[in-house]
Design a protein around this motif. Structure first.
Motif, short mmCIF file in Angstrom:
data_model
loop_
_atom_site.label_atom_id
_atom_site.label_comp_id
_atom_site.label_asym_id
_atom_site.label_seq_id
_atom_site.Cartn_x
_atom_site.Cartn_y
_atom_site.Cartn_z
N ASN A 130 0.85 -1.18 0.00
CA ASN A 130 0.00 0.00 0.00
C ASN A 130 0.89 1.24 0.00
N VAL A 131 0.53 2.26 -0.77
CA VAL A 131 1.33 3.46 -0.85
C VAL A 131 0.45 4.68 -0.58
N TYR A 132 0.86 5.48 0.40
CA TYR A 132 0.12 6.69 0.77
C TYR A 132 1.06 7.89 0.62
N ILE A 133 0.65 8.83 -0.23
CA ILE A 133 1.48 9.98 -0.55
C ILE A 133 0.76 11.25 -0.11
N VAL A 134 1.45 12.09 0.68
CA VAL A 134 0.91 13.39 1.08
C VAL A 134 1.93 14.44 0.67
N CYS A 135 1.47 15.45 -0.08
CA CYS A 135 2.41 16.47 -0.55
C CYS A 135 1.68 17.80 -0.71
N GLY A 136 2.38 18.88 -0.40
CA GLY A 136 1.85 20.21 -0.60
C GLY A 136 1.88 20.59 -2.07
N MET A 137 0.84 21.27 -2.52
CA MET A 137 0.76 21.68 -3.92
C MET A 137 1.71 22.83 -4.22
N GLU A 138 2.26 23.45 -3.19
CA GLU A 138 3.25 24.51 -3.38
C GLU A 138 4.67 24.02 -3.06
N ASP A 139 4.83 22.72 -2.97
CA ASP A 139 6.15 22.13 -2.74
C ASP A 139 6.86 22.03 -4.09
N GLU A 140 7.66 23.03 -4.40
CA GLU A 140 8.30 23.12 -5.71
C GLU A 140 9.26 21.98 -5.99
#
Length: 194
Positions: free
Chosen positions: A128-138
């Motif tokens: 299982n893969v869970y990805i959390v990332c900010g949309m402003e993380d350049e």
């Protein structure tokens, strides 16, 4: 009584095990035995880094083997930023099966050349893969999207959360987010606030 669930947590560059404990200790409240891995690669006084071509994969693999990994029912690897790159490189290089990956703001240049091989292995091991990332993380958002779309096209349980107005950091409510991703069948896919 020892837990039958284990988690390994990796810090980012310019951090240490102290940061990793602060970020990931909530996983203990989910019933996991949590082990923290600090890179051997020194950045400067008191802080460390995971070099893209460094020894992180060998180090993580060695630490996992010390814990008799296979005896645990649930096994997760948690990483922030460059810690995610080390986790994915380790899974690609060694025969390590894990239940789930928690990838926060994943800085993952390794997918530029090894995405298909990595995806094949994650699919074969039903990870299982869970990805959390900010949309402003350049530095990380574009590759996070590439990884998600590749895995989504496979027989892999992959969930993502793209957080608006968030840069290279954890969301405010990340502990709840990860608990939901781990234990709810239909995890959140988008966040409109931060």
């Amino acid at each position: 009584m020892k837990s039958n669930k284990i988690a390994f947590a990796l810090h980012s560059n310019q951090q240490s095990i102290v940061h990793s404990k602060s970020d990931w200790e909530f996983v203990e409240n989910l019933g996991f035995q949590v082990e923290y891995v600090q890179s051997e690669e020194i950045d400067s006084c008191g802080i460390f880094r995971w070099e893209d071509n460094g020894t992180g994969s060998e180090q993580l693999s060695s630490e996992i083997k010390k814990m008799d990994w296979e005896k645990y029912d649930e096994k997760i690897l948690c990483g922030f930023s460059s810690g995610c790159n080390t986790i994915l490189k380790t899974l690609l290089k060694y025969d390590i099966k894990c239940t789930s990956l928690l990838l926060q703001s994943p800085w993952i240049p390794m997918i530029d050349e090894d995405l298909k091989k990595l995806s094949d292995k994650l699919e074969r091991y039903s990870t299982n893969v869970y990805i959390v990332c900010g949309m402003e993380d350049e530095d990380c958002f574009a590759r996070s999207q590439i990884l998600y779309h590749e895995l989504k096209g496979r027989d892999i349980n992959v969930k993502k959360l793209w957080v608006e107005k968030l840069g290279h950091e954890f969301p405010n409510d990340y502990t709840i987010i990860y608990e939901n991703l781990l234990y709810m069948k239909n995890g959140v896919n988008n966040a409109s606030k931060q």
